[in-house]
Structures are given as structure tokens and as C-alpha cells.
Design an enzyme around this catalytic site. Structure first.
Site, PDB file in Angstrom:
ATOM      1  CD  GLU A  67      -2.462  -1.287   2.716  1.00 28.97           C
ATOM      2  OE1 GLU A  67      -3.245  -0.388   3.068  1.00 28.97           O
ATOM      3  OE2 GLU A  67      -2.159  -2.256   3.444  1.00 28.97           O
ATOM      4  CE  LYS A 105       5.628   5.877   6.346  1.00 26.34           C
ATOM      5  NZ  LYS A 105       5.401   7.343   6.477  1.00 26.34           N
ATOM      6  CG  ASP A 139       3.819  13.029   4.184  1.00 29.43           C
ATOM      7  OD1 ASP A 139       4.006  12.610   5.334  1.00 29.43           O
ATOM      8  OD2 ASP A 139       4.460  13.962   3.679  1.00 29.43           O
ATOM      9  CE1 TYR A 158      -2.808   2.158   9.139  1.00 29.99           C
ATOM     10  CE2 TYR A 158      -2.931   4.025   7.649  1.00 29.99           C
ATOM     11  CZ  TYR A 158      -2.585   3.490   8.868  1.00 29.99           C
ATOM     12  OH  TYR A 158      -2.037   4.299   9.830  1.00 29.99           O
ATOM     13  CE  LYS A 180       9.196   6.585   5.893  1.00 27.99           C
ATOM     14  NZ  LYS A 180       9.989   7.546   6.640  1.00 27.99           N
ATOM     15  CB  CYS A 230      43.452  33.476  -6.381  1.00 26.43           C
ATOM     16  SG  CYS A 230      42.960  32.275  -7.646  1.00 26.43           S
ATOM     17  CB  CYS A 259      46.819  33.025  -9.983  1.00 26.83           C
ATOM     18  SG  CYS A 259      45.631  34.256  -9.378  1.00 26.83           S
ATOM     19  CB  CYS A 318      40.589  35.424  -8.755  1.00 26.51           C
ATOM     20  SG  CYS A 318      42.238  35.570  -9.488  1.00 26.51           S
ATOM     21  CB  CYS A 337      43.547  33.511 -12.554  1.00 27.88           C
ATOM     22  SG  CYS A 337      43.097  32.173 -11.423  1.00 27.88           S
TER      23      CYS A 337
END
Length: 672
Positions: free
Chosen positions: A115, A117, A119, A227, A315, A409, A412, A427, A432
Site C-alpha cells: 500500500e 504510504k 503522508d 488500512y 521509503k 586565490c 594564482c 579573483c 589566473c
């Protein structure tokens, strides 16, 4: 051992707080999936270290005391919770556990009932002489809250059964839930009167059932799936499947998607089918309840202290997940933006294993107060990019310090800057290596020059070996240059050089997009190419003239102007011209017409689900560049909902409000 003891103490504190907030205050502070993960971690530690188990541990009791708003009464039959399985391996281990307590005879048929589940909120209903006399919340499983008057307002709960043995007491269990269309209607009504919307359908159900006025409950149109059935002894029912049919015949709503499965393989097939199909249901579900069908077998297996041995809740992967931060690093992008990244213990999220998550920027770091060793909750932003949603501060490691962005950085070594008015750290050193690598990958991307074979790995080789120090250097490469590199054979080298040379045929708009000017996406590049037909015209344009182009705002205009006034970029353009790239457009190119703009101008769009060819951000850019507006939620003001796969709640809300729906193809046609 002291570290484990500290972790156990903090886990217990966090779970106790969550229990109190959920059961007593009716104000959940963490999601169920996160609670499950914290609970499972504590359970695992205690199983490995039994000496740490204490009587007050959350694992040693079923639940907390209920709220005092209603009369608390004991359940005639305890409401056991279900043990959880979070993957198919755990489902099979559950089967092995019950089989170890029961010897399956030759040719004995063992089947399962599956079945969905739901919520919502569990209820226990008592009928005497066929009449509904009592409706109780689950509470802690032993004591619940008497909400009979509220239960009577739920139309899918019969007030009288056909079964009317005057001496019989019948108890029925099930789940009260709020259909998604009712959830959307309720939240819209709350928004109109300036009340806070419910966070999700489960919270809405809990809040509704605790209303002291049954009329309010009646207006909210709760539903109920039955259920479980407890009949007097000597009844003719022998199985869960028969009891569901009995409930249906008595007028109860029973989940229509229940299934009798002859084997565990059939259970797995059912589970996998609904993993996707559940998103199209008119109510929320987060898993599958699996029960052994035969009542005789259920009775023989019995219960543990907390769970029935003959049932389990399987789940689905969580949309949010709990994990631990192992390290924090920074990544430098092609624009010089420095993004902090959390390196985490691997965790399943949305069906994939995630080990890295973005922390966005310096401001977000400060907000999270994150540190190495933290326990964090992550999610996929926009369904794609994992991000750290929040930190559990109660689980900070002892003596740890919040992570701070580096001052220089990592690529560099130049000083990083934090531009005024921006959240990002950058930067700005034009040479770089990280900026160069990002620029080259962007230049070769599908929407830019579309250079097949020039991916990130090849780019790294070219930069690290000093063969390419600028985009223009790509057009000086020869097969002989490339074959000196590891992993590049002669044939691959010839193919790559050919692909680079073929990119010279790409139109001016693609070249402009490929330059990687900040804020200039592919749609803006097309607009600019249609209005400035040569690179010289664009380079000489003022901020005002750029801003006068429909779809180009002040920020974009300033960014373009600044880019063309950097000497290194002027040199780059000259070199690209010399290679033969298309830096001007044909006057026969399609120009957006006023009539097309009017279709989108000032219209409000919402995007839901996964699109086929565009990301959500790309679709958003396309719409906004044509004058439309993109918002995050559907309302009566929404003009269009762009619908992808798994549209979810936004789609249902749009249907209720009569909002016009667009497929991705229809959106692209509208934007032509």
C-alpha cells in the site's frame, strides 16, 4: 570513546527537541526524513556500543506525550509504528529476519500486500454496534487525543457500518490526509486573508485535526484512507487483503493502488513503479508499506518492543538528506568568482550519490556558520545542483571554528576582492589559470563556438602544458603540438584542430556569447548582434546606447562597456579577427519583431518540472531577455506555467486557477 559519547549526547538532545516540537507544540522543526536519519545514526551507535544506551534515549520509547489541547485517553489496542527500510537491501534483510523466525513449509504460498504510504496523520476509529463512537490521534501509540467531533466531519469516514453486532467493538486504523488540490485552495485562502500558508499537506492535516471548532475542520475537506482492521475474534477474515476488501465494502475509502504481491520481487517492481508515478497522484506519499498478507503468519511473528515484525515501511530517496562535512574548498570560475564547496560524506539524494555541495558565497558562509565536521542538511537546488540548506548547530564539533574565505586565490596566489554591492568574492588576475580554463571550456561549449572534442580534460592539458594562454592561442594549435600531450593520438589531434578551424564559421552572435562577458547570455548576445552588426560598433558603443537595446539593462550595458575598455580584451579581439572568426553579422539575420515582444512583454511565467533541453535558469534567461517575468509560485496573476516532467504541486495549482500551460516547445515557439 569520548567523541562517540559527545555525539550520542548531541543526537539525543536534537531528537528530543524535535519530538517535543512535533508532538507537543505541533510545530515541526525538522523534516521527517532528517529525523529518520538522525534516529538511525543514534540507533547504529547504540547497537555498536550497548553500554551507552540509557532509559531516556529516544530509541527506548515509542513517542512523546500528546498536546494538552484535547482530552488524552489510552488506546484500547496500542498503535505500533513501523520499522523503516531506506533501500531494497534493507527490505531483503527484513524478509530474512522474519523468515528466521518462521519455517516456510514446502509449497507454502507467502504473499505480501503493498500500500502507498500516505503522508498525513494516523487515526484510530472505534465503532460499537456499527456506530462511530470514538476517533483518536496516534499520540505516542499508547495515549492519544480524543478528536471524535473533528473526525465526524471527514466525509470518507462512515458514521455507521453495515456490521452492527451489538456486542462487537470494531477498531479501524488509517491515515487522514489533505488532497493536493485542497491544500492549494486552503493556502490560497490563507494568503488572501494575510495568514501564513501551511508548509506542506502533512502540517495542514495536523493543524486541521487540532482545531477546536469542528466547522473549520469540515471546511478543509480532509480525506481518510483506511488500512488496518481489528474485528472481534472468530471473524471470517484471514488476511490483510480480505480486511481491505471488508473496509471497502463497509464504505471506507481504501487506497485504489494497493496490490497483492506473490513474491518480494513483485514488491520491488511495485516500489520502483511508484517511485516515479507517485508524483502524479493527487496526494503526497513518501514510500510503500509492505505487510505479510496472512493473519496467521502475522500472529505467529508478533511484535518487537516497538514494531510489528510482519510489516515495514519502504521509503523513497529523500529530497533532503543529512550528512557530515569532511572538508571545505573553493572553486574559481571563468569570471573569477570564488565559490566555497563542501566536501561531504557520500549520501543518497534524489536517487544519486552526492559528495559535494555549493556554499554559494561569503555571505552564505556567515549565515550558515558552517565548519568542517558539521552535520548538515543538503538538497538539490533547482533539482540539479546540491546545496547546503542548513547546519545543525547543536552538533557543531567541539572547539571548531567557522570556515572563512581565503584572502588569496588558490590558483594564482593573487589577492581576492569583494566588489562593493556583490555577494561574490573574485579573483581579478586576468592570467589566473582557473579563469583561463573556464573561459576555454565556455568558448568551446555548445551554445558558443561548439568545438567538439575540446572538453574540460583537454583544456586542462593545454593550459598545464603552456600550449594555450589565451582563447586566440587555440587557433595556432597544430596536430604536432597536440600529439606531445598524454592521451592525445594523431587522429584525435587532427580531429580537434579541424573542429577548432570549423568554429571560424560560427556567426557573430555565438562568438560574442563565447567571449564570456559577464551578464551576456546567449539570448542577449543575439540581441546585441542584431543591433551592433560589427565588433567595432559594439566596442565603440556608449553605456547609454547599449542600454537603449530592448532587453539590455544598465548592469549588462556597463559590463559590456567595461569589457571592451580593458586593453587585454582589445588585443584578444584583434587576434581573433586575424584568425578569420566571424565578428560581424549578416543584415539578413532575424531581428525580433515588436509583435513577438508583445507576446511576452510583462507577462508572468512560472516554471515547474524538468525541461527536456533547457535548464530552468536557461529558460528563465530566455523569458526575461524578451521582457517577461519569472516568479517562483503560481498565483492568479500568473499568465503562463511552463511544464516539464514531474510538474507537481505548481501544475495542480495552475489547473485550479485556469493558468495557461506551455510545454518547452510551445515556450520556444512563443519566444521566436
Amino acid at each position: 570513546m569520548p567523541e562517540i559519547q559527545q555525539r550520542v549526547t548531541k543526537l539525543r538532545q536534537e531528537l528530543q527537541k524535535a519530538n517535543y516540537a512535533y508532538y507537543v507544540l505541533d510545530k515541526p522543526i525538522i523534516e521527517d526524513s532528517i529525523y529518520d536519519q538522525l534516529y538511525r545514526e543514534l540507533q547504529n551507535i547504540e547497537s555498536q556500543h550497548p553500554s551507552l544506551i540509557t532509559p531516556d534515549s529516544p530509541t527506548q520509547r515509542v513517542g512523546e506525550k500528546p498536546t494538552s489541547q484535547f482530552i488524552s485517553i489510552p488506546h484500547d489496542i496500542p498503535l505500533y509504528s513501523l520499522d523503516n527500510a531506506f533501500n531494497l537491501d534493507e527490505l531483503r534483510k527484513w524478509q530474512e529476519r522474519w523468515q528466521s523466525r518462521y519455517e516456510v513449509r514446502n509449497n507454502e504460498k507467502i504473499d505480501y500486500v503493498c500500500e502507498l504510504k500516505i503522508d498525513g496523520a494516523a487515526l484510530a476509529l472505534t465503532y460499537k454496534n456499527g456506530q462511530l463512537i470514538k476517533g483518536i490521534t496516534r499520540g505516542d501509540g499508547k495515549i492519544g487525543e480524543d478528536i471524535t467531533q473533528n473526525v465526524r466531519t471527514i466525509r470518507s469516514i462512515p458514521l455507521k457500518l453495515a456490521f452492527n453486532d451489538s456486542s462487537a467493538i470494531v477498531e479501524i486504523r488509517g491515515e487522514a490526509f489533505l488532497p493536493l488540490d485542497e491544500f492549494e485552495r486552503l493556502n490560497m485562502e490563507r494568503e488572501e486573508v494575510k495568514e501564513t500558508p501551511f508548509a506542506n499537506p502533512r502540517n495542514a492535516v495536523a493543524g486541521t485535526l487540532r482545531q477546536l471548532d469542528p466547522n473549520v475542520v469540515n471546511q478543509r475537506r480532509l480525506q481518510f484512507f483506511a488500512y488496518t482492521l481489528h474485528l472481534p475474534q472468530n471473524n471470517p477474515l484471514n488476511s490483510q487483503w480480505e480486511s481491505l476488501e471488508w473496509l471497502k465494502n463497509q464504505g471506507f475509502l481504501v487506497n485504489p493502488h494497493r496490490q497483492l504481491c506473490p513474491s518480494l520481487e513483485a514488491v520491488v517492481k511495485y516500489f520502483r513503479h511508484w517511485e516515479t508515478a507517485r508524483h502524479y497522484l493527487p496526494y503526497m506519499t513518501d514510500g510503500v508499506v509492505v505487510k505479510l498478507n496472512n493473519f496467521r503468519l502475522q500472529k505467529q511473528l508478533g511484535f518487537t518492543k516497538k514494531f510489528p515484525r510482519w510489516a515495514i515501511a519502504l521509503k523513497y530517496p529523500a529530497e533532503e538528506a543529512l550528512t557530515m562535512v569532511k572538508d571545505i574548498i573553493v572553486n574559481v570560475g571563468r569570471t573569477g568568482a570564488v565559490t566555497p564547496i563542501a566536501i561531504m560524506e557520500p549520501v543518497h539524494l534524489g536517487g544519486t550519490i552526492v559528495q559535494r555541495a555549493t556554499l554559494h558565497n561569503r555571505d552564505r558562509l556567515t549565515e550558515l556558520n558552517i565548519r568542517v565536521g558539521d552535520t548538515v542538511i543538503i538538497r538539490k537546488a533547482g533539482e540539479i545542483i546540491p546545496e547546503v540548506l542548513r547546519v545543525l548547530p547543536e552538533l557543531h564539533p567541539p572547539y571548531s571554528e567557522p570556515y572563512e574565505m581565503p584572502s588569496h586565490c588558490p590558483e594564482c596566489g593573487s589577492m581576492l576582492v569583494h566588489p562593493l554591492g556583490e555577494a561574490v568574492t573574485r579573483c581579478i588576475h586576468i592570467s589566473c589559470p582557473a579563469i583561463l580554463r573556464g573561459s576555454l571550456v565556455h568558448w568551446a561549449s555548445r551554445d558558443a563556438l561548439d568545438i567538439r572534442g575540446l572538453g574540460e580534460k583537454i583544456v586542462i592539458l593545454l593550459v598545464n602544458n603552456g600550449l594555450v594562454k589565451s582563447i586566440a592561442d587555440l587557433y595556432d594549435l597544430t596536430p604536432e603540438n597536440l600529439t606531445i600531450l598524454d592521451r592525445i593520438g594523431l587522429k584525435s589531434a587532427y580531429n580537434l584542430v579541424a573542429a577548432i578551424n570549423n568554429s571560424k564559421k560560427q556567426p557573430w552572435a555565438r562568438v560574442l556569447y563565447g567571449l564570456g562577458i559577464r551578464h551576456v547570455g546567449n539570448v542577449t548576445a543575439k540581441l546585441l548582434a542584431n543591433n551592433f552588426h560589427t565588433v567595432e560598433q559594439l566596442a565603440q558603443a556608449s553605456v547609454a546606447s547599449l542600454n537603449s537595446v530592448y532587453g539590455v539593462g544598465k548592469e549588462i550595458a556597463k559590463s559590456i562597456y567595461d569589457w571592451f575598455n580593458i586593453p587585454e580584451n582589445v588585443t584578444l579581439i584583434k587576434r581573433l579577427e586575424d584568425t578569420g572568426l566571424q565578428l560581424q553579422t549578416s543584415y539578413h539575420s532575424v531581428v525580433k519583431t515588436e509583435s513577438t515582444q508583445n507576446k511576452v512583454l510583462d507577462k508572468i511565467f512560472v516554471i515547474t518540472g524538468k525541461l527536456q533541453t533547457l535548464t530552468r535558469s536557461e529558460a528563465k534567461d530566455l523569458i526575461e531577455k524578451e521582457g517577461g517575468k519569472v516568479t517562483g509560485s503560481v498565483s492568479r496573476k500568473t499568465d503562463y506555467l511552463v511544464v516539464g516532467k514531474n510538474g507537481g504541486i505548481k501544475l495542480k495549482k495552475a489547473l485550479i486557477l485556469g493558468v495557461s500551460l506551455l510545454t518547452e516547445k510551445e515556450l520556444l515557439n512563443l519566444l521566436k
